[in-house]
Design an enzyme around this catalytic site. Structure first.
Site, PDB file in Angstrom:
ATOM      1  N   HIS A 278       5.299   6.552  -1.477  1.00  0.00           N
ATOM      2  CA  HIS A 278       5.707   5.412  -1.750  1.00  0.00           C
ATOM      3  C   HIS A 278       5.243   4.161  -1.264  1.00  0.00           C
ATOM      4  CE1 HIS A 278       6.667   6.144   2.382  1.00  0.00           C
ATOM      5  NE2 HIS A 278       6.643   4.642   2.376  1.00  0.00           N
TER       6      HIS A 278
ATOM      7  N   HIS B 215       0.819  -1.312  -0.087  1.00  0.00           N
ATOM      8  CA  HIS B 215      -0.113  -0.107   0.113  1.00  0.00           C
ATOM      9  C   HIS B 215       0.796   1.293   0.078  1.00  0.00           C
ATOM     10  CE1 HIS B 215       1.135  -0.458   4.057  1.00  0.00           C
ATOM     11  NE2 HIS B 215       1.106   0.839   4.215  1.00  0.00           N
TER      12      HIS B 215
END
Ligand code: 2AM
Length: 217
Positions: free
Chosen positions: A148, A69
């Site tokens: 990220h 995620h």
């Protein structure tokens, strides 16, 4: 805690669909497999091992951390500054449960973490908290710089480190340090930024379908 506290999650973020998680994990494994065979990497091995001559198997070195995620806001059930405001943000309510396509534009590796950089679209930036880049030190990086996906952490390292490692590389770039271009790999161009910091800019960004949601744990 009270019901009110419970309604704020551990974190909000974009959760990659499972088929794309497999693809991203494979790409990252391929990269790590290639990276630790390169002469340029072996030359700087000491960054990872603390000792010259010692070998490292990067695929073993990093531990995977659950569902892939991209965290937008770490809330810690409301205890983090700005968590309640974020949870009440109109965009967060409007987009909760919606699908997005994230663009993974680079992979990076440090002795602490491996991650994928996410390049956010204008719409995705609506879900990005304003203060996420404040830990970039003196560098002032544009909103979204920290976005990220954590792909793995070295033993004893917490995933929060991945974003800090990315900010560090981007701050170096902004400070005019271009890094050392090592080689053009099949996946893209590989640059070394010193102290064990490696960045692979992907020739073809990976489009990753993801659902904006939250995690309670
Ligand atoms: P990550 O986004 O780099 O993977 C649960 O720990 C999730 O919240 C992880 O995904 C983690 O890192 C993220 N996280 C933990 N602490 C954080 C913090 N202080 N700031 C931002 N993200 C954090």
């Amino acid at each position: 805690g009270s019901i009110e506290e419970m309604s704020i999650p551990l974190y909000y973020g974009w959760f990659l669909l499972s088929s794309i998680q497999d693809k991203v994990r494979c790409t990252s494994m391929d990269f790590l497999k290639t990276l630790d065979t390169l002469e340029a990497f072996k030359k700087h091995l000491i960054d990872f091992t603390g000792k010259a001559e010692k070998e490292v198997d990067l695929e073993q070195y990093f531990e995977a951390k659950g569902t892939l995620h991209c965290t937008t806001k770490f809330c810690n059930y409301g205890k983090v500054e700005g968590a309640k405001e974020y949870a009440q943000n109109k965009a967060v309510g409007d987009f909760y449960g919606s699908a997005f396509e994230l663009s993974l534009s680079a992979l990076f590796v440090t002795p602490r973490t491996v991650g994928a950089r996410v390049s956010l679209s204008e719409e995705q930036l609506l879900l990005w908290p304003a203060d996420a880049e404040k830990e970039a030190g003196p560098a002032s990086l544009p909103p979204g710089s920290r976005a990220h996906v954590t792909l793995g952490c070295a033993e004893g390292v917490e995933p929060v480190q991945t974003g800090l490692d990315l900010l560090e590389i981007l701050a170096l770039q902004q400070g005019g340090q271009q890094g050392e271009l090592i080689e053009e790999m099949e996946l893209g161009s590989l640059t070394y930024y010193g102290e064990g910091r490696w960045l692979l800019s992907l020739r073809e960004p990976i489009g990753a379908l993801a659902c904006f949601s939250s995690f309670y744990g």
